[in-house]
Enzyme design. Structure first.
Site, PDB file in Angstrom:
ATOM      1  N   GLY A  37       0.870  -1.181   0.000  1.00  0.00           N
ATOM      2  CA  GLY A  37       0.000   0.000   0.000  1.00  0.00           C
ATOM      3  C   GLY A  37       0.903   1.226   0.000  1.00  0.00           C
ATOM      4  O   GLY A  37       0.628   2.235   0.666  1.00  0.00           O
ATOM      5  N   THR A  39       1.623   3.594  -1.991  1.00  0.00           N
ATOM      6  CA  THR A  39       1.291   4.926  -2.504  1.00  0.00           C
ATOM      7  C   THR A  39      -0.035   5.410  -1.906  1.00  0.00           C
ATOM      8  O   THR A  39      -0.592   6.404  -2.350  1.00  0.00           O
ATOM      9  CB  THR A  39       1.194   4.906  -4.045  1.00  0.00           C
ATOM     10  OG1 THR A  39       0.274   3.859  -4.399  1.00  0.00           O
ATOM     11  CG2 THR A  39       2.538   4.630  -4.681  1.00  0.00           C
ATOM     12  N   HIS A 209      -1.993   4.151  16.568  1.00  0.00           N
ATOM     13  CA  HIS A 209      -0.975   5.207  16.515  1.00  0.00           C
ATOM     14  C   HIS A 209      -1.012   6.110  17.749  1.00  0.00           C
ATOM     15  O   HIS A 209      -0.046   6.796  18.049  1.00  0.00           O
ATOM     16  CB  HIS A 209      -1.062   6.005  15.205  1.00  0.00           C
ATOM     17  CG  HIS A 209      -2.131   7.045  15.160  1.00  0.00           C
ATOM     18  ND1 HIS A 209      -3.433   6.752  14.882  1.00  0.00           N
ATOM     19  CD2 HIS A 209      -2.085   8.379  15.353  1.00  0.00           C
ATOM     20  CE1 HIS A 209      -4.146   7.869  14.908  1.00  0.00           C
ATOM     21  NE2 HIS A 209      -3.357   8.881  15.193  1.00  0.00           N
ATOM     22  N   LEU A 211      -0.759   5.139  20.691  1.00  0.00           N
ATOM     23  CA  LEU A 211       0.263   4.663  21.626  1.00  0.00           C
ATOM     24  C   LEU A 211       1.651   5.190  21.262  1.00  0.00           C
ATOM     25  O   LEU A 211       2.589   5.081  22.040  1.00  0.00           O
ATOM     26  CB  LEU A 211       0.273   3.131  21.671  1.00  0.00           C
ATOM     27  CG  LEU A 211      -0.990   2.494  22.231  1.00  0.00           C
ATOM     28  CD1 LEU A 211      -0.859   0.992  22.309  1.00  0.00           C
ATOM     29  CD2 LEU A 211      -1.313   3.045  23.623  1.00  0.00           C
ATOM     30  N   LYS A 213       1.977   8.443  20.406  1.00  0.00           N
ATOM     31  CA  LYS A 213       1.990   9.878  20.733  1.00  0.00           C
ATOM     32  C   LYS A 213       2.805  10.056  22.007  1.00  0.00           C
ATOM     33  O   LYS A 213       2.608   9.326  22.985  1.00  0.00           O
ATOM     34  CB  LYS A 213       0.566  10.395  20.928  1.00  0.00           C
ATOM     35  CG  LYS A 213      -0.186  10.488  19.604  1.00  0.00           C
ATOM     36  CD  LYS A 213      -1.508  11.199  19.774  1.00  0.00           C
ATOM     37  CE  LYS A 213      -2.294  11.177  18.478  1.00  0.00           C
ATOM     38  NZ  LYS A 213      -2.082  12.309  17.608  1.00  0.00           N
ATOM     39  N   GLU A 248     -12.582  16.908  16.757  1.00  0.00           N
ATOM     40  CA  GLU A 248     -12.015  17.211  15.436  1.00  0.00           C
ATOM     41  C   GLU A 248     -12.941  18.167  14.701  1.00  0.00           C
ATOM     42  O   GLU A 248     -14.148  18.189  14.946  1.00  0.00           O
ATOM     43  CB  GLU A 248     -11.837  15.920  14.635  1.00  0.00           C
ATOM     44  CG  GLU A 248     -10.895  14.958  15.334  1.00  0.00           C
ATOM     45  CD  GLU A 248     -10.558  13.760  14.474  1.00  0.00           C
ATOM     46  OE1 GLU A 248      -9.528  13.794  13.799  1.00  0.00           O
ATOM     47  OE2 GLU A 248     -11.345  12.803  14.480  1.00  0.00           O
ATOM     48  N   HIS A 272      -8.328   4.087  20.258  1.00  0.00           N
ATOM     49  CA  HIS A 272      -7.468   5.145  20.805  1.00  0.00           C
ATOM     50  C   HIS A 272      -7.878   5.557  22.224  1.00  0.00           C
ATOM     51  O   HIS A 272      -7.074   5.579  23.140  1.00  0.00           O
ATOM     52  CB  HIS A 272      -7.523   6.405  19.924  1.00  0.00           C
ATOM     53  CG  HIS A 272      -7.189   6.176  18.479  1.00  0.00           C
ATOM     54  ND1 HIS A 272      -6.373   5.173  18.056  1.00  0.00           N
ATOM     55  CD2 HIS A 272      -7.555   6.841  17.358  1.00  0.00           C
ATOM     56  CE1 HIS A 272      -6.256   5.226  16.736  1.00  0.00           C
ATOM     57  NE2 HIS A 272      -6.963   6.227  16.289  1.00  0.00           N
ATOM     58  N   ARG A 370     -10.216  21.619  17.226  1.00  0.00           N
ATOM     59  CA  ARG A 370      -9.408  20.405  17.080  1.00  0.00           C
ATOM     60  C   ARG A 370      -8.564  20.306  18.340  1.00  0.00           C
ATOM     61  O   ARG A 370      -7.692  21.157  18.596  1.00  0.00           O
ATOM     62  CB  ARG A 370      -8.508  20.591  15.863  1.00  0.00           C
ATOM     63  CG  ARG A 370      -7.397  19.594  15.728  1.00  0.00           C
ATOM     64  CD  ARG A 370      -7.771  18.555  14.683  1.00  0.00           C
ATOM     65  NE  ARG A 370      -6.683  17.633  14.395  1.00  0.00           N
ATOM     66  CZ  ARG A 370      -6.477  16.511  15.068  1.00  0.00           C
ATOM     67  NH1 ARG A 370      -7.247  16.203  16.084  1.00  0.00           N
ATOM     68  NH2 ARG A 370      -5.505  15.693  14.724  1.00  0.00           N
ATOM     69  N   ARG A 375      -8.013  14.271  30.802  1.00  0.00           N
ATOM     70  CA  ARG A 375      -7.822  15.053  32.028  1.00  0.00           C
ATOM     71  C   ARG A 375      -8.436  14.349  33.229  1.00  0.00           C
ATOM     72  O   ARG A 375      -9.511  13.750  33.131  1.00  0.00           O
ATOM     73  CB  ARG A 375      -8.372  16.465  31.827  1.00  0.00           C
ATOM     74  CG  ARG A 375      -9.653  16.774  32.502  1.00  0.00           C
ATOM     75  CD  ARG A 375      -9.844  18.282  32.618  1.00  0.00           C
ATOM     76  NE  ARG A 375     -11.154  18.660  32.096  1.00  0.00           N
ATOM     77  CZ  ARG A 375     -11.710  19.835  32.341  1.00  0.00           C
ATOM     78  NH1 ARG A 375     -11.073  20.744  33.026  1.00  0.00           N
ATOM     79  NH2 ARG A 375     -12.908  20.102  31.857  1.00  0.00           N
TER      80      ARG A 375
HETATM   81  C1  BG6 Z   1      -7.607   7.800  13.119  1.00  0.00           C
HETATM   82  C2  BG6 Z   1      -9.053   7.872  12.745  1.00  0.00           C
HETATM   83  O1  BG6 Z   1      -7.314   6.536  13.643  1.00  0.00           O
HETATM   84  O2  BG6 Z   1      -7.334   8.790  14.088  1.00  0.00           O
HETATM   85  C3  BG6 Z   1      -9.379   9.257  12.230  1.00  0.00           C
HETATM   86  O3  BG6 Z   1      -9.330   6.919  11.739  1.00  0.00           O
HETATM   87  C4  BG6 Z   1      -8.980  10.311  13.241  1.00  0.00           C
HETATM   88  O4  BG6 Z   1     -10.772   9.379  11.962  1.00  0.00           O
HETATM   89  C5  BG6 Z   1      -7.540  10.119  13.651  1.00  0.00           C
HETATM   90  O5  BG6 Z   1      -9.137  11.570  12.637  1.00  0.00           O
HETATM   91  C6  BG6 Z   1      -7.145  11.047  14.764  1.00  0.00           C
HETATM   92  O6  BG6 Z   1      -5.768  10.944  14.958  1.00  0.00           O
HETATM   93  P1  BG6 Z   1      -4.898  12.215  15.323  1.00  0.00           P
HETATM   94  O7  BG6 Z   1      -3.526  11.660  15.466  1.00  0.00           O
HETATM   95  O8  BG6 Z   1      -5.026  13.158  14.176  1.00  0.00           O
HETATM   96  O9  BG6 Z   1      -5.470  12.744  16.578  1.00  0.00           O
END
Ligand code: BG6
Length: 791
Positions: A37, A39, A209, A211, A213, A248, A272, A370, A375
């Site tokens: 995947g 590209t 992802h 985890l 941060k 968001e 997440h 955003r 907290r």
């Molecule tokens: C992704 C979701 O896993 O995480 C997206 O599929 C979401 O919908 C994103 O916008 C948020 O991640 P980040 O790192 O931008 O907060």
């Protein structure tokens, strides 16, 4: 020409605090990286940059690398696209231009695109890697496959990798998978078993992802470093609530084919935000580098979450969503999507440490800002009579700020009226110069603020962890399935629920404000705006509970939720009356899946139920050890007893296991249970017996053909079921018919046929055991939901 550049990889695994020695540093050799995947969107935005960063960071080790981009497209088509992406990768800010140009040039030379569609393509790739190793006399460190493709392709690709691309000389194989890992428990189990037929668990790296941060990865170390301050206050006596929020501003255009099937809960909350919740509430592992300990502690927290149902969630959908779906997915104008783009969930942990502490998980698209943060808000027990802006009177909170929002950088913030935190880590620094911003209600200068000295992209962090084999930052299979088992019932309860429509952005005003009422959550503002085309199909009298007659007995009927609500109320009334009269309530409960909704209702809504005075008995049991999932007692334990305060000595499982064997006549288990009943239950008359009915008309473990008089005056008997496990222990008709009150609960379309047949029977018959349930005092009530009654 394809050139191998020797990379110095000493720093490869020098991730602070991981405590694990890298396999790469142990065995310098060659690493082949394959991004399938290559590209796609994710590869374009993060993956190539992440691999380049790792490459740049590792210029002091002994390994060599090659990078292969793979995909369905032919090489002619995809190669230029891929190199366009590769040329766009950027170097660290503090790197000189010359060095940057050199490293980028090397990186580009190490990369090539290969079509990876058929098994032959994978075999060719393997041959290519092996030839290269041979030609250049290199030993192999490992092969890393990053699957950045839709999840439906995983099983097939994993199979091809397994068949053709395993390293032959003892190098490692690591396969990285991106969410979604299923869309509910069942599909996650299916995917897991498909993958397990090709890959070992230790070879799979399931990415979340979040985890990667930096602030989220800092939660456990922060808790450890500040243990002496946190230990006394990290509990229900001090914590008012926990919030985990991801707001968001963007919509989901361009991702509809994925998003419309998943929605916000599956997209970000199940994974997440749940991960963040676990990091905040799990028992602190004694060794943060021990993957097993971390996983075990996470699982313990998931296991102790109170069940999540419809009353623990509110959902919304931004106004333009439905037309975006119609457009992007080529749907007609009358297509209605109920997919939520906003959700707020209220969770509770059933452990003494956090009992009663509301935990909110909130996320949405098209919101006003955003921002992402977790907290922990503490109770403030200081009362300031005069200077209410004084530092002691202000809110007390710890914030893990993921980034964006007013602060613009990731940070850990601790209110100054709590404690001055210690961050024993050179990769973090204290921020003392503050701009004039406020963070969640307090000027930033009211916090001790710590931020990473260098900001790293989450994917780059995780890619480095994959190389070092550091599995803590990935999702284990137990963790994944356990999380789905928490979220699946809530998702099913939302199957046909209407989300509140919100306009999007600042215009949302107070529309998404929420209200916590005990264990329930609701929108604060009762106005529900449903677009006119979404009103079709709603039932005006959906909340009605009907009273009637069924098979000569009383009947209550309603939609399942109201029905269960009514039964729980009736049961509590019976309990209160019994306790008033005799100080004790004897309740006998049956197994199966039908009563689960009732158990959840009792656990989550009936806090005044007199559990302390209640004795719980079993109507029937399967002859399996009590801890097994097939055991009725185990189900009852997990869904009810575990969540209410009932004294241990009031719980009476059936003694199906005696002398290390199951249900053997000579062990006299049935007689032991009967003797307990005769000793404790006045006149052996239970106050309340809850029964279900099987498709063949069986009730308790009394199956068709069993004669009503077969067990004489015995209260308990061993019986035989036509389905496995065949051996059972059951209350007899004598015990059941002596009860003060019997409730027969029947729910679901699947039971309609049986209910229809029952309604036609004139007399009781041994072919339909349930017809022999006739309590002496006629206190039998059928609770039948509309699905079972009307089909
Ligand atoms: C992704 C979701 O896993 O995480 C997206 O599929 C979401 O919908 C994103 O916008 C948020 O991640 P980040 O790192 O931008 O907060």
């Amino acid at each position: 020409m394809f050139v191998t550049v020797l990379l110095l990889l000493g720093a490869l695994c020098a991730h602070k605090g991981h405590g694990q020695e890298s396999e790469a540093t142990q065995r310098p050799g060659h690493v082949s990286v394959v991004i399938i995947g290559a590209t796609g969107d994710l590869a374009r935005k993060y993956l190539w940059q992440g691999f380049f960063n790792t490459y740049v960071n590792q210029v002091k080790g002994g390994n060599t690398f090659s990078f292969y981009g793979g995909g369905q497209s032919s090489s002619d088509k995809a190669t230029p696209l891929m190199f366009e992406i590769l040329k766009g990768v950027s170097c660290p800010k503090d790197m000189s231009q010359e060095r940057c140009a050199l490293l980028k040039d090397q990186f580009l030379r190490l990369a090539q695109y290969r079509q990876l569609k058929t098994l032959e393509h994978y075999q060719d790739l393997a041959k290519h890697i092996e030839k290269k190793l041979q030609d250049e006399a290199m030993t192999e460190t490992g092969r890393l496959f990053y699957l950045s493709v839709p999840a439906y392709a995983y099983a097939d690709i994993a199979d091809k990798i397994n068949q053709s691309c395993r390293p032959t000389m003892g190098g490692w194989l690591r396969v990285v998978l991106e969410k979604p890992f299923g869309h509910d428990l069942l599909s996650a189990e299916v995917l897991a078993s498909q993958l397990a037929s090709s890959l070992k668990e230790e070879e799979m790296y399931r990415i979340d992802h979040y985890l990667g941060k930096q602030v989220i990865a800092k939660i456990l170390p922060f808790r450890k470093e500040n243990k002496k301050f946190l230990d006394p206050i990290w509990n229900k006596h001090h914590i008012e609530r926990v919030e985990i929020v991801l707001k968001e501003t963007l919509d989901v255009q361009g991702r509809m084919s994925f998003y419309d099937q998943y929605g916000v809960i599956r997209d970000v909350i199940q994974n997440h935000l749940t991960e963040v919740m676990m990091l905040l509430t799990m028992r602190l592992p004694s060794n943060l580098s021990s993957s097993e300990e971390v996983v075990q502690n996470k699982l313990r927290i998931l296991d102790s979450l109170l069940p999540l149902g419809k009353n623990q969630v509110v959902i919304g959908q931004y106004q333009g969503y439905n037309s975006e779906v119609q457009l992007e997915l080529n749907k007609t104008k009358d297509h209605i999507s109920l997919t939520p783009t906003f959700a707020a969930v209220l969770a509770h942990i059933d452990e003494a440490q956090f009992e009663g502490v509301p935990i909110l998980l909130i996320s949405g698209k098209m919101l006003d800002k955003r921002v992402g943060y977790a907290r922990v808000v503490f109770k403030n027990d200081i009362f300031c009579l005069q200077n209410q802006n004084g530092v002691h009177c202000k809110p007390r909170q710890i914030i893990f700020y993921f980034g964006h929002g007013s602060l613009q950088y990731p940070a850990v913030l601790v209110s100054k009226n709590l404690f001055k935190p210690v961050l024993m880590d050179a990769e973090w620094k204290e921020v003392t110069e503050h701009s004039d911003v406020s963070v969640l209600g307090l000027p930033v200068s009211d916090y001790y603020v710590h931020t990473p000295t260098k900001q790293h992209e989450a994917y780059s962090e995780l890619i480095a962890h994959i190389f070092s084999g550091h599995k803590n930052s990935f999702i284990s299979i137990e963790n994944l399935l356990s999380s789905w088992s928490i979220w699946t019932p809530l998702l099913s309860s939302l199957n046909s629920a209407y989300p509140r429509i919100y306009p999007g952005g600042e215009d949302n005003g107070h529309m998404l404000d929420i209200h916590l009422k005990g264990m329930d959550i609701s929108y604060k503002n009762e106005v529900v705006i449903i677009s006119p085309d979404q009103t079709a199909g709603t039932s005006a009298n959906s909340a009605k509970v009907l009273q009637g007659k069924f098979c000569n007995a009383d009947m209550v009927s309603a939609w399942s939720e109201e029905l269960v609500g009514q039964l729980a109320v009736d049961m509590q009334e019976a309990a209160e009356a019994a306790v008033l009269e005799s100080g004790v309530f004897h309740l006998a409960l049956s197994g199966g899946s039908t009563p689960l909704a009732l158990f959840h209702r009792l656990a989550l809504h009936h806090f005044s139920f007199p559990w302390r005075n209640t004795h719980v008995w079993m109507v029937d049991e399967r002859c399996v050890p009590l801890a097994e999932v097939e055991s009725n007692f185990r189900t009852l334990h997990d869904h009810l007893l575990h969540h209410v305060r009932i004294p241990y000595f009031n719980i009476h499982p059936m003694p199906v296991e005696l002398n290390h064997r199951l249900c053997v006549e000579e062990d006299r288990g049935a007689q032991i249970y009967e003797s307990d009943i005769r000793t404790l239950v006045n006149g052996s008359s239970f106050h309340f017996v809850l029964l279900g009915v099987g498709f063949n008309g069986h009730t308790a473990s009394l199956f068709p053909g069993a004669k009503v008089e077969e067990h004489g005056q015995s209260l308990v008997a061993l019986t035989e079921s036509p389905v496995k496990p065949h051996q059972r222990m059951s209350l007899t008709f004598t015990a059941i018919n002596r009860a003060h009150r019997v409730a027969l609960l029947v729910m679901g379309k699947g039971k309609h046929e049986m209910i229809t047949q029952l309604s036609r029977l004139k007399n009781s018959t041994d072919r339909w055991p349930v017809t022999n349930v006739k309590p002496d005092n006629n206190r039998l009530v059928w609770y039948i939901d509309y699905d079972a009654l009307i089909g």
